[in-house]
Scaffold this motif. Sequence first.
Motif, PDB file in Angstrom:
ATOM      1  N   VAL A  82       0.851  -1.173   0.000  1.00 33.07           N
ATOM      2  CA  VAL A  82       0.000   0.000   0.000  1.00 33.07           C
ATOM      3  C   VAL A  82       0.893   1.232   0.000  1.00 33.07           C
ATOM      4  N   VAL A  83       0.620   2.152  -0.895  1.00 37.25           N
ATOM      5  CA  VAL A  83       1.390   3.384  -0.956  1.00 37.25           C
ATOM      6  C   VAL A  83       0.588   4.466  -0.248  1.00 37.25           C
ATOM      7  N   VAL A  84       1.174   5.009   0.818  1.00 35.30           N
ATOM      8  CA  VAL A  84       0.516   6.062   1.581  1.00 35.30           C
ATOM      9  C   VAL A  84       1.203   7.371   1.232  1.00 35.30           C
ATOM     10  N   LYS A  85       0.404   8.350   0.831  1.00 34.78           N
ATOM     11  CA  LYS A  85       0.974   9.635   0.438  1.00 34.78           C
ATOM     12  C   LYS A  85       1.018  10.576   1.639  1.00 34.78           C
ATOM     13  N   PRO A  86       2.029  11.432   1.688  1.00 32.20           N
ATOM     14  CA  PRO A  86       2.095  12.406   2.774  1.00 32.20           C
ATOM     15  C   PRO A  86       0.840  13.279   2.803  1.00 32.20           C
ATOM     16  N   THR A  87       0.418  13.640   4.002  1.00 32.11           N
ATOM     17  CA  THR A  87      -0.814  14.422   4.145  1.00 32.11           C
ATOM     18  C   THR A  87      -0.575  15.915   4.042  1.00 32.11           C
ATOM     19  N   GLY A  88       0.637  16.335   4.109  1.00 34.83           N
ATOM     20  CA  GLY A  88       0.908  17.759   3.986  1.00 34.83           C
ATOM     21  C   GLY A  88       2.126  18.150   4.786  1.00 34.83           C
ATOM     22  N   PRO A  89       2.632  19.331   4.550  1.00 36.83           N
ATOM     23  CA  PRO A  89       3.832  19.738   5.285  1.00 36.83           C
ATOM     24  C   PRO A  89       3.535  19.935   6.767  1.00 36.83           C
ATOM     25  N   ARG A  90       4.337  19.268   7.603  1.00 39.76           N
ATOM     26  CA  ARG A  90       4.231  19.400   9.059  1.00 39.76           C
ATOM     27  C   ARG A  90       5.609  19.742   9.609  1.00 39.76           C
ATOM     28  N   THR A  91       5.621  20.433  10.706  1.00 40.34           N
ATOM     29  CA  THR A  91       6.894  20.746  11.348  1.00 40.34           C
ATOM     30  C   THR A  91       7.409  19.514  12.076  1.00 40.34           C
ATOM     31  N   GLY A  92       8.680  19.569  12.446  1.00 42.76           N
ATOM     32  CA  GLY A  92       9.253  18.465  13.215  1.00 42.76           C
ATOM     33  C   GLY A  92       8.523  18.267  14.525  1.00 42.76           C
ATOM     34  N   GLU A  93       8.113  19.362  15.161  1.00 41.66           N
ATOM     35  CA  GLU A  93       7.384  19.258  16.423  1.00 41.66           C
ATOM     36  C   GLU A  93       6.017  18.603  16.219  1.00 41.66           C
ATOM     37  N   GLN A  94       5.336  18.926  15.126  1.00 41.05           N
ATOM     38  CA  GLN A  94       4.028  18.316  14.857  1.00 41.05           C
ATOM     39  C   GLN A  94       4.168  16.813  14.625  1.00 41.05           C
TER      40      GLN A  94
END
Length: 131
Positions: A47-59
């Motif tokens: 299963v290929v899961v795509k990134p949900t969006g830019p997040r910071t390292g803290e998030q």
Amino acid sequence: MKKITFVLALLGCALVAQASTDEKSQDELKARIAPVGQVYLAGAEPVVVKPTGPRTGEQVYQGACFACHGTGALDAPKKGDAAWKPRIAQGLDVLKKHAIEGIRSMPPRGTCADCSDEEIVDAIKFMTEGV
């Protein structure tokens, strides 16, 4: 006899009315109990899961890493802890490789399947800052 006929007629009307609402209720029920996820077995198509969006390292840390790195579970080094020093000495590329592929008790991507490689690196930097 009239009472029995009346009761049977009422029962028939109730059954007809119930049958028409049953279809609507069945559709609503199917929608409510529909699966929210899927299970994939080993050896099945990946299963290929795509990134949900830019997040910071803290998030990323708060969402996926904190369970182990915030509590020290399974001997995971805590954020800002001196236990990071030997790992940092190996270099960021090695830390990134271990975070993405998994190492010892840490699963691949640290349970953040939808994190991009850049987000993983940002989380590593967040956990190791100040060490």
